[in-house]
Design an enzyme around this catalytic site. Structure first.
Site, PDB file in Angstrom:
ATOM      1  CG  ASP A   3      -1.969   1.229   0.950  1.00 20.17           C
ATOM      2  OD1 ASP A   3      -2.326   1.540   0.161  1.00 20.17           O
ATOM      3  OD2 ASP A   3      -1.991   1.784   2.324  1.00 20.17           O
ATOM      4  CG  ASP A   6      -0.217   2.160  -4.018  1.00 19.43           C
ATOM      5  OD1 ASP A   6       0.360   2.831  -3.141  1.00 19.43           O
ATOM      6  OD2 ASP A   6      -1.422   1.883  -4.329  1.00 19.43           O
ATOM      7  NE  ARG A  11       4.428  10.447  -3.967  1.00 21.70           N
ATOM      8  CZ  ARG A  11       3.633   9.604  -3.276  1.00 21.70           C
ATOM      9  NH1 ARG A  11       2.513   9.405  -3.505  1.00 21.70           N
ATOM     10  NH2 ARG A  11       4.125   8.706  -2.311  1.00 21.70           N
ATOM     11  CG  ASP A  24      -3.872   4.467  -1.884  1.00 22.06           C
ATOM     12  OD1 ASP A  24      -3.706   3.128  -2.022  1.00 22.06           O
ATOM     13  OD2 ASP A  24      -3.270   5.007  -1.311  1.00 22.06           O
ATOM     14  CG  HIS A  25      -6.611   8.654   0.532  1.00 22.98           C
ATOM     15  ND1 HIS A  25      -5.773   8.207   1.298  1.00 22.98           N
ATOM     16  CD2 HIS A  25      -6.123   9.903  -0.308  1.00 22.98           C
ATOM     17  CE1 HIS A  25      -4.869   9.116   1.397  1.00 22.98           C
ATOM     18  NE2 HIS A  25      -4.894   9.855   0.243  1.00 22.98           N
ATOM     19  CG  ASP A  28      -5.203   3.314   2.046  1.00 19.31           C
ATOM     20  OD1 ASP A  28      -5.196   1.934   1.591  1.00 19.31           O
ATOM     21  OD2 ASP A  28      -4.679   4.069   1.784  1.00 19.31           O
TER      22      ASP A  28
END
Length: 106
Positions: A3, A6, A11, A24-25, A28
């Site tokens: 996690d 990635d 970036r 992603d958030h 999560d």
């Protein structure tokens, strides 16, 4: 953990996007609920009234921490995590609790 990797990779390669950050958030946030459920099971908490407070804390404490970290990132445009943080050490602690529950719960 994967996690953490990635976002760094996105970036680094210049392929990060606001949609990727949102996805992603979101993953999560959903994962924090599953983590709470596994901890509740590992600690052997039941739906009896004496465990209501413990269950409430185990469900809402990670959600509150996640919300505050996301809110801070939104306004500062940086996600600053302490040395001991949820995405790395917190997951290892959770896995350790599950292993101890398995080992001593037999």
């Amino acid at each position: 953990t994967l996690d953490n990797m990635d976002g760094k990779q996105a970036r680094k390669t210049g392929s990060s996007s606001p949609l990727g950050l949102l996805f992603d958030h979101g993953c999560d946030a959903i994962n924090s609920i599953f983590g709470s459920i596994t901890w509740i099971c590992a600690f052997g908490l039941s739906s009896s009234p004496q465990h209501y407070v413990h269950i409430w804390i185990m469900v809402f404490a990670p959600m509150l921490a996640f919300y505050v970290a996301t809110w801070e990132e939104y306004y500062t445009h940086k996600l600053v995590l302490p040395i001991f943080n949820g995405p790395s050490e917190g997951l290892l602690l959770g896995a350790s609790v599950n292993l101890m529950s398995w080992w001593y719960g037999r």
